[in-house]
Design a protein around this motif. Structure first.
Motif, PDB file in Angstrom:
ATOM      1  N   UNK A 191      17.636 -14.281 -28.561  1.00  0.00           N
ATOM      2  CA  UNK A 191      17.089 -14.082 -27.133  1.00  0.00           C
ATOM      3  C   UNK A 191      15.744 -14.030 -26.949  1.00  0.00           C
ATOM      4  N   UNK A 192      15.106 -13.465 -27.865  1.00  0.00           N
ATOM      5  CA  UNK A 192      13.472 -13.279 -28.062  1.00  0.00           C
ATOM      6  C   UNK A 192      13.188 -14.870 -28.079  1.00  0.00           C
ATOM      7  N   UNK A 193      13.515 -15.795 -28.989  1.00  0.00           N
ATOM      8  CA  UNK A 193      13.187 -16.882 -29.047  1.00  0.00           C
ATOM      9  C   UNK A 193      13.103 -17.677 -28.081  1.00  0.00           C
ATOM     10  N   UNK A 194      14.311 -17.591 -27.033  1.00  0.00           N
ATOM     11  CA  UNK A 194      14.809 -18.218 -25.895  1.00  0.00           C
ATOM     12  C   UNK A 194      13.606 -17.780 -24.817  1.00  0.00           C
ATOM     13  N   UNK A 195      13.343 -16.536 -24.666  1.00  0.00           N
ATOM     14  CA  UNK A 195      12.225 -16.042 -23.658  1.00  0.00           C
ATOM     15  C   UNK A 195      11.072 -16.591 -23.900  1.00  0.00           C
ATOM     16  N   UNK A 196      10.633 -16.669 -25.238  1.00  0.00           N
ATOM     17  CA  UNK A 196       9.470 -17.355 -25.570  1.00  0.00           C
ATOM     18  C   UNK A 196       9.041 -18.835 -25.232  1.00  0.00           C
ATOM     19  N   UNK A 197      10.303 -19.482 -25.545  1.00  0.00           N
ATOM     20  CA  UNK A 197      10.375 -20.827 -25.054  1.00  0.00           C
ATOM     21  C   UNK A 197      10.435 -21.144 -23.609  1.00  0.00           C
ATOM     22  N   UNK A 198      10.917 -20.277 -23.072  1.00  0.00           N
ATOM     23  CA  UNK A 198      10.750 -20.370 -21.395  1.00  0.00           C
ATOM     24  C   UNK A 198       9.403 -20.174 -20.903  1.00  0.00           C
ATOM     25  N   UNK A 199       9.112 -18.954 -21.620  1.00  0.00           N
ATOM     26  CA  UNK A 199       7.328 -18.660 -21.152  1.00  0.00           C
ATOM     27  C   UNK A 199       6.401 -19.805 -21.354  1.00  0.00           C
ATOM     28  N   UNK A 200       6.714 -20.214 -22.698  1.00  0.00           N
ATOM     29  CA  UNK A 200       5.911 -21.381 -22.970  1.00  0.00           C
ATOM     30  C   UNK A 200       6.018 -22.627 -21.868  1.00  0.00           C
ATOM     31  N   UNK A 201       7.262 -22.764 -21.418  1.00  0.00           N
ATOM     32  CA  UNK A 201       7.363 -23.957 -20.496  1.00  0.00           C
ATOM     33  C   UNK A 201       6.642 -23.372 -19.157  1.00  0.00           C
ATOM     34  N   UNK A 202       6.796 -22.319 -18.800  1.00  0.00           N
ATOM     35  CA  UNK A 202       6.188 -21.786 -17.603  1.00  0.00           C
ATOM     36  C   UNK A 202       4.763 -22.000 -17.466  1.00  0.00           C
ATOM     37  N   UNK A 203       4.212 -21.629 -18.862  1.00  0.00           N
ATOM     38  CA  UNK A 203       2.608 -21.494 -18.966  1.00  0.00           C
ATOM     39  C   UNK A 203       2.249 -23.248 -19.057  1.00  0.00           C
ATOM     40  N   UNK A 204       3.013 -24.025 -19.545  1.00  0.00           N
ATOM     41  CA  UNK A 204       2.451 -25.372 -19.554  1.00  0.00           C
ATOM     42  C   UNK A 204       2.641 -26.014 -18.240  1.00  0.00           C
ATOM     43  N   UNK A 205       3.663 -25.622 -17.545  1.00  0.00           N
ATOM     44  CA  UNK A 205       3.874 -26.277 -16.307  1.00  0.00           C
ATOM     45  C   UNK A 205       2.944 -25.628 -15.193  1.00  0.00           C
ATOM     46  N   UNK A 206       2.335 -24.644 -15.419  1.00  0.00           N
ATOM     47  CA  UNK A 206       1.311 -23.972 -14.372  1.00  0.00           C
ATOM     48  C   UNK A 206      -0.062 -24.884 -14.197  1.00  0.00           C
TER      49      UNK A 206
END
Length: 67
Positions: A52-67
């Motif tokens: 779950x923690x890994x998935x959250x990090x991946x999602x956060x990374x996508x949001x940062x890269x998409x910003x």
């Protein structure tokens, strides 16, 4: 932009550590390291939490890269 790169690198370091811990716990289980069902449940719970923690990090990374 440099700040974003630093953030992404920090997230990657965290993800790598989470993945390492998941692999170690999986190896412990597959190597017969669990003495009973309770320990097996504990180990699989840790793996689930790390996933779950890994998935959250991946999602956060996508949001940062998409910003």
């Amino acid at each position: 932009m440099t700040s974003d790169k630093l953030t992404v690198n920090a997230l990657q370091v965290l993800r790598d550590e989470i993945r390492k811990q998941m692999n170690e716990m999986s190896d412990h289980i597959s190597g017969g390291g669990c003495n009973d069902f309770a320990e097996y449940q504990h180990c699989t719970g840790i793996i689930k939490g790390l996933a779950v923690a890994e998935r959250e990090l991946l999602d956060l990374n996508q949001r940062i890269e998409g910003a």
